[in-house]
Design an enzyme around this catalytic site. Structure first.
Site, PDB file in Angstrom:
ATOM      1  CG  ASP A 158       2.374  -1.191   3.408  1.00  0.00           C
ATOM      2  OD1 ASP A 158       0.952  -0.918   4.407  1.00  0.00           O
ATOM      3  OD2 ASP A 158       1.565  -1.764   2.636  1.00  0.00           O
ATOM      4  CG  HIS A 169     -10.856 -11.089   2.735  1.00  0.00           C
ATOM      5  ND1 HIS A 169     -10.620 -10.325   2.201  1.00  0.00           N
ATOM      6  CD2 HIS A 169     -10.112 -11.195   4.088  1.00  0.00           C
ATOM      7  CE1 HIS A 169      -9.676  -9.560   2.668  1.00  0.00           C
ATOM      8  NE2 HIS A 169      -9.419 -10.202   3.927  1.00  0.00           N
ATOM      9  CG  HIS A 213      -2.082  -1.062   2.038  1.00  0.00           C
ATOM     10  ND1 HIS A 213      -1.593  -2.249   2.362  1.00  0.00           N
ATOM     11  CD2 HIS A 213      -2.828  -1.196   1.084  1.00  0.00           C
ATOM     12  CE1 HIS A 213      -2.963  -3.193   2.594  1.00  0.00           C
ATOM     13  NE2 HIS A 213      -3.764  -2.957   1.955  1.00  0.00           N
ATOM     14  CG  ASP A 239      -9.032 -10.706   7.828  1.00  0.00           C
ATOM     15  OD1 ASP A 239      -8.583 -11.838   7.099  1.00  0.00           O
ATOM     16  OD2 ASP A 239      -8.710  -9.761   7.276  1.00  0.00           O
TER      17      ASP A 239
HETATM   18  C1  XLS Z   1      -7.612  -6.627   4.279  1.00  0.00           C
HETATM   19  C2  XLS Z   1      -7.278  -7.235   3.093  1.00  0.00           C
HETATM   20  C3  XLS Z   1      -6.026  -5.908   2.908  1.00  0.00           C
HETATM   21  C4  XLS Z   1      -6.214  -6.069   0.962  1.00  0.00           C
HETATM   22  C5  XLS Z   1      -5.100  -4.677   0.483  1.00  0.00           C
HETATM   23  O1  XLS Z   1      -8.402  -7.309   5.186  1.00  0.00           O
HETATM   24  O2  XLS Z   1      -6.819  -8.165   2.896  1.00  0.00           O
HETATM   25  O3  XLS Z   1      -4.788  -6.135   2.820  1.00  0.00           O
HETATM   26  O4  XLS Z   1      -5.602  -7.611   0.332  1.00  0.00           O
HETATM   27  O5  XLS Z   1      -5.498  -3.508   1.031  1.00  0.00           O
HETATM   28 NI    NI Z   2      -7.590 -10.112   5.133  1.00  0.00          NI
HETATM   29 NI    NI Z   3      -5.943  -9.279   1.079  1.00  0.00          NI
END
Ligand code: XLS
Ligand code: NI
Ligand code: NI
Length: 437
Positions: free
Chosen positions: A104, A271, A101, A307
């Site tokens: 980051d 996810h 990102h 998550d």
């Molecule tokens: C968060 C997401 C994130 C994406 C990138 O849950 O996985 O890390 O992969 O923004």
């Molecule tokens: Ni994630």
């Molecule tokens: Ni991700």
């Protein structure tokens, strides 16, 4: 600059009998599986956000990670010092790609102009290290969820100024990704969703999200960026209901707003399970729509409902993923991106290696097992046979749309009762898969 991991040498393939924890037992980059090297089949990628920036903090405690190269600041100076660390890590591990990102890699400044400048300074360094090491950018993205301005979302914020700010940030992130020859760009929803419908105009928010993505597509064309756009589904967290909730919801959204030609899916295991699906299901849904782009390789915890982004170690899971991927013809622009973090109790830098080595070996085994199952052919033949009533006769006429309800009614009246269906043989097939694992 001294090495960040001085005691760790390049990780090598030593084979299944090796007892060396800092060696691959199964990932042999040059070994050919289904016509391609494992390196090209799997296209591994490490992520900046967890691997470089994850400090192990949680809701109840501060970070625990020991990262001797960190000076405790979120400065440009520190950002520049982190670049060689990331590349040393990727190089020693032997991953050909990384992902980040914007925030980051470089800190947010006092205003957008300063943030953009910070990003430029660090991107220049990233470019230099990419060139020196040959490590490439799998995809870039913008962080549109940490700063308080994004508390109600970015493109779906009720505040148009936030939409504008987010657009400016994505514009810059796209340009930097393009400059770094990124092979893709990911849109993960961040806070695009809602916490309560009492304050939310859902239709308007969805329209805004679509407008945002169309603008991104236009800008992509304008700057000549040819990388693949991905949308990454997630059903909840941070919002109660994320709009891009699963693969099917994303595909429907893309179809409704005429975006299918421009975005594929980047699917993440944890996810998928948060959405009540398996990763295999999500990948199959995407593949059926020709939209299987990339995967964020991680796993959740069976007993936890959030998550957890753990490193994948389950061979059954990686086998299922690779079965779908190989059937779909493999990765084109995407890869196996470890969007995963070490547990906060695993604070030692060497744990980053153990985690990734385990993930890479798990996927390498999944790949080899999937290829063996495909070569064996029994699974495939079973499924083919299961649908064989559509290969000729009335089934073929149905598929070719040669008949309608009238003809089918005439047929059914003549036919009498349907002959007993074939057994689904789930247990037999589960045993078959286990023979390969
Ligand atoms: C968060 C997401 C994130 C994406 C990138 O849950 O996985 O890390 O992969 O923004
Ligand atoms: Ni994630
Ligand atoms: Ni991700």
């Amino acid at each position: 600059m001294p090495a960040a991991f001085p005691k760790i040498k390049a990780i090598r393939y030593e084979g299944a009998d090796s007892k060396n924890p800092l060696a691959f037992k199964h990932y042999n980059p040059d070994e050919i599986v289904e016509g391609k090297s494992m390196k090209d089949q799997l296209r591994f990628s490490a992520v900046y956000w967890h691997t470089m920036r994850g400090m192990g903090s949680d809701m109840f405690g501060v970070g625990t990670m020991q990262r001797p190269w960190e000076d405790g600041t979120n400065s440009v100076k520190m950002a520049l010092k982190r670049v060689p660390v990331m590349f040393e890590f990727c190089q020693k591990l032997g991953v050909p790609y990384y992902a980040f990102h914007d925030r980051d890699v470089a800190p947010e400044g006092r205003n957008l102009g300063e943030s953009n400048k910070n990003l430029d300074v660090v991107a220049k360094e990233l470019k230099k290290f990419q060139k020196d090491t040959g490590i490439k950018l799998l995809w870039g993205t913008a962080c549109l969820f940490v700063n308080p301005r994004f508390m109600h979302g970015a493109a779906t914020s009720p505040n148009a100024d936030v939409f504008a700010y987010a657009a400016a940030q994505v514009k810059k992130a796209l340009e930097v990704t393009h400059d770094l020859k990124g092979e893709g760009y990911t849109f993960w929803g961040g806070r695009e969703g809602y916490s309560t419908l009492l304050n939310t105009n859902m239709k308007r928010e969805l329209d805004h999200l679509a407008a945002f993505l169309h603008m991104a597509v236009e800008h992509k064309k304008k700057i000549g960026f040819t990388g693949q756009f991905y949308i990454e589904p997630k059903p909840k967290e941070p919002t109660k209901h994320q709009y891009d909730s699963d693969a099917a919801a994303c595909l429907n959204f893309l179809r409704e707003y005429k975006l299918t030609d421009h975005l594929q899916l980047n699917l993440e295991t944890n996810h998928a399970t948060l959405a009540g699906h398996s990763m295999q299901h999500e990948m199959e849904v995407a593949a059926a729509a020709g939209a299987l782009g990339s995967i964020d390789a991680n796993t959740g915890d069976l007993l936890l409902g959030w998550d957890t982004d753990q490193f994948p170690t389950d061979i059954y899971l990686t086998t299922q993923c690779m079965l779908v991927l190989l059937k779909a013809g493999g990765f084109k622009t995407g890869g196996t991106n470890f969007d995963a973090k070490v547990r906060r109790e695993s604070f030692d830098p060497v744990d980053l290696f153990h985690a990734h080595i385990g993930g890479m070996d798990a996927f390498a085994r999944g790949l080899k097992i999937a290829a063996a199952i495909r070569k064996d052919g029994r699974l495939d033949a079973f499924v083919k046979q299961r649908y064989s009533s559509y290969d000729s006769g009335i089934g073929q006429q149905i598929e070719k749309r040669k008949v309608g309800f009238k003809e089918l009614s005439d047929y059914a009246l003549k036919m009498g009762e349907v002959k007993t269906n074939q057994s689904g043989r789930q247990e037999f097939l589960e045993n078959l898969i286990n023979d390969f694992i």
